[in-house]
Design a protein around this motif. Structure first.
Motif, short mmCIF file in Angstrom:
data_model
loop_
_atom_site.label_atom_id
_atom_site.label_comp_id
_atom_site.label_asym_id
_atom_site.label_seq_id
_atom_site.Cartn_x
_atom_site.Cartn_y
_atom_site.Cartn_z
N ASP A 73 1.13 0.56 4.68
CA ASP A 73 0.29 2.12 4.39
C ASP A 73 -0.36 2.65 5.14
N GLN A 74 -1.11 1.90 5.95
CA GLN A 74 -2.36 2.64 6.85
C GLN A 74 -1.83 3.21 7.83
N ILE A 75 -0.91 2.00 8.73
CA ILE A 75 -0.53 2.65 9.99
C ILE A 75 0.79 3.04 10.23
N GLY A 76 1.72 2.88 9.06
CA GLY A 76 3.17 3.16 9.20
C GLY A 76 3.93 1.92 9.29
N ARG A 77 5.26 2.24 8.98
CA ARG A 77 6.06 1.09 9.18
C ARG A 77 6.34 0.77 10.56
N LYS A 78 6.64 1.84 11.42
CA LYS A 78 7.00 1.78 12.72
C LYS A 78 6.03 0.89 13.52
N LYS A 79 4.73 1.41 13.43
CA LYS A 79 3.69 0.75 14.12
C LYS A 79 3.56 -0.86 13.83
N LEU A 80 3.80 -1.21 12.49
CA LEU A 80 3.46 -2.52 12.02
C LEU A 80 4.50 -3.32 12.61
N LEU A 81 5.97 -2.73 12.54
CA LEU A 81 7.25 -3.43 13.48
C LEU A 81 6.58 -4.00 14.70
N TRP A 210 7.49 7.27 4.17
CA TRP A 210 6.01 7.09 4.71
C TRP A 210 5.55 8.45 5.13
N GLN A 211 6.32 9.18 5.94
CA GLN A 211 5.89 10.30 6.66
C GLN A 211 5.71 11.39 5.43
N VAL A 212 6.45 11.43 4.64
CA VAL A 212 6.02 12.55 3.30
C VAL A 212 4.87 12.07 2.70
N LEU A 213 4.76 10.64 2.40
CA LEU A 213 3.49 10.24 1.58
C LEU A 213 2.07 10.80 2.55
N ARG A 214 2.37 10.76 3.58
CA ARG A 214 1.24 11.21 4.58
C ARG A 214 1.21 12.44 5.00
N GLY A 215 1.89 13.45 4.21
CA GLY A 215 2.13 14.70 4.56
C GLY A 215 2.61 15.19 6.05
N GLY A 248 1.95 10.66 -9.26
CA GLY A 248 0.62 10.91 -9.18
C GLY A 248 0.26 10.44 -7.91
N LYS A 249 -1.39 10.46 -7.72
CA LYS A 249 -1.76 9.84 -6.49
C LYS A 249 -2.18 8.38 -6.42
N LYS A 250 -1.93 7.68 -7.42
CA LYS A 250 -2.52 6.34 -7.45
C LYS A 250 -1.56 5.47 -6.53
N ALA A 251 -2.27 4.48 -5.74
CA ALA A 251 -1.57 3.62 -4.96
C ALA A 251 -2.17 2.31 -4.79
N GLY A 252 -1.82 1.34 -4.14
CA GLY A 252 -2.42 0.16 -4.07
C GLY A 252 -2.17 -0.69 -5.31
N LEU A 253 -2.91 -2.04 -5.28
CA LEU A 253 -2.83 -2.98 -6.38
C LEU A 253 -3.19 -2.39 -7.39
N SER A 254 -4.31 -1.75 -7.77
CA SER A 254 -4.59 -1.05 -9.00
C SER A 254 -3.55 -0.25 -9.71
N ALA A 255 -2.63 0.33 -8.91
CA ALA A 255 -1.77 1.27 -9.44
C ALA A 255 -0.51 0.13 -9.62
N LEU A 256 -0.21 -0.75 -8.83
CA LEU A 256 0.85 -1.89 -9.00
C LEU A 256 0.69 -2.62 -10.36
#
Length: 461
Positions: A73-81, A210-215, A248-256
């Motif tokens: 979520d932070q750096i994107g799927r491609k960079k983490l690959l 992911w790109q849409v989520l990041r604007g 909505g804008k919730k994400a992460g473990l709290s939303a999960l």
């Protein structure tokens, strides 16, 4: 596939699936190296150090799985690959290169982190770039590369090691090519696909979801146009934005862990753990013990192990061509029910002291049943069940649960086998598979042919 850029889609999915290939290879290669590095490091008489060498990667897997979602979520799927490719490359070089046992453990731990990241990230990326109609087939490519990696490790181990004369003592083996260099090359061999994975990862796009989520709507649109044309891109962008707005804008473990997602999270965790607790992976981890209990000499075990690897690959091909036709739910039910029956028969044969070829047939049947159902379908479902906003952390959570299931399965098999015998152990696995069949019958939805945004509306309302 009419109207879609087939070559581009398969290229980006196969590049991502190389993480699965390295996951499978790195997971299994240690089994062939084990007799030789134990003598090299002088741990052949230390059960605790042997267990540490075999299990340290599991700890890395859990850490990799835990951090995968947040990093994706932070750096994107491609960079983490790309990061995972670097980890696989460095781990392969370090594991074969170190001369001290402590450094060897660090390298295996590091490799485990790579496995943990790739196990969740590769199928998630493929699901996010795949057209709905063939998403199951494309995500199943990741399972195919995993089993190819497993088979490659089995064959590489078999081919690299020199035959060991019967009169060789442990000291002779330790001083031989096998004891000094063969085990190193078993690990170093992974550096070649890891380097290719690293290179090709620079040529795939970022996940448009992911790109849409990041604007980054324009970049996402460019990728989607390359996949399916302008109309497809516009439809997908609209669906993604609509789903994100409703979520909505919730994400992460709290939303999960919120009420909206709790039910689907429980389903995902149970599916992930069941893939391990169904028992099939002990055949790979403890093949020597299983085949020796079936009456085979040590010399025949390596060949039988390769047979299981070939069956694993062939029947994963069957899964690729059936997952979008029969659907995920039906295959999960076939897998759980089929393994329940096979394990019940296998346990009975052990109880009646039946040995020989028929036992190999039953073991291969179990591998085949798993390979065309539970193996690939688990990863397909985990990549589909969760909404865009929490998919990364949800897949990471379920993958962590899967590795916990793997570690408990691996840890408990020798004890169960000692206390209950092979027959009792496989009867327990039969019971677990029967319980899984009943749970899936009542709770697993059909996801084939539906967009990720459509599934979000159905599963979280």
């Amino acid at each position: 596939m009419q109207g879609f850029n087939k070559g581009f889609i398969y290229f980006i999915c196969l590049v991502s699936a190389m993480g699965g290939l390295l996951f499978g290879y790195d997971w299994v290669v240690i089994g062939g190296a084990k007799p030789f590095y134990e003598l090299y490091f002088g741990i052949s008489d230390s059960v605790s150090e042997q267990g540490l060498a075999m299990s340290i990667a599991l700890i890395g897997c859990m850490i990799g799985a835990c951090t995968c979602g947040w990093l994706a979520d932070q750096i994107g799927r491609k960079k983490l690959l790309i990061v995972s490719a670097v980890i696989f490359l460095v781990s392969a070089l370090m594991t074969g290169g170190f001369n001290a046992f402590g450094a060897f453990l660090v390298a295996r731990f590091f490799g485990g982190i790579g496995i943990g990241i790739a196990s969740g990230l590769s199928p998630m990326y493929i699901a996010e770039v795949s057209p709905s109609a063939i998403r199951g087939k494309l995500v199943s490519l990741n399972q195919m590369t995993i089993v190819i990696g497993i088979l490659a490790a089995q064959i590489v181990n078999w081919q690299i090691a020199d035959p060991i004369p019967a009169e060789f003592s442990p000291a002779d083996i330790a001083a031989s090519w096998n004891g000094q260099m063969a085990w190193r090359w078993m690990f170093w061999a992974a550096a070649f696909p890891a380097a290719l994975f690293l290179l090709l990862s620079f040529f795939i796009p970022e996940s448009p979801r992911w790109q849409v989520l990041r604007g980054l709507k324009e970049k996402a649109s460019t990728t989607l146009e390359h996949i399916g044309g302008q109309d497809y891109a516009e439809q997908q962008i609209l669906a993604i934005e609509s789903g994100n707005a409703a979520d909505g804008k919730k994400a992460g473990l709290s939303a999960l862990f919120s009420k909206s997602y709790r039910k689907v999270l429980v389903l995902g965790v149970i599916i992930a753990v069941f893939q391990q607790w169904c028992g099939t992976n002990v055949i790979f981890n403890y093949a020597q013990e299983i085949f020796q209990s079936a009456g085979y000499a040590v010399g025949d075990v390596l060949f039988n192990i390769v047979i299981t690897g070939v069956a694993n690959v062939l029947f994963t091909l069957v899964a690729i061509y059936t997952v979008d036709r029969l659907g995920r739910r039906k295959l999960m039910l076939i897998g759980a029910g089929g393994l329940c029956l096979i394990y019940a028969i296998l346990g009975t044969c052990y109880y009646m002291h039946i040995t020989g070829f028929f036992m190999v047939v039953l073991v291969v049947a179990a591998i085949a049943c798993y390979a065309m159902t539970l193996g690939p379908c688990t990863w397909v479902l985990l990549s589909e069940l969760f909404p865009n906003r929490v998919r990364a952390v949800a897949v990471a959570t379920c993958t962590f649960a899967l590795w916990v299931g793997s570690s408990t399965l691996t840890y408990t098999f020798p004890m169960l086998n000692k206390w209950l015998g092979s027959y009792g152990t496989f009867w327990i696995y039969a019971f677990v598979c029967g319980a899984g069949f009943l749970y899936f019958l009542g709770h697993v939805p059909e996801t084939k042919g539906k967009s990720l945004e459509q599934l979000e509306k159905e599963l979280t309302n």
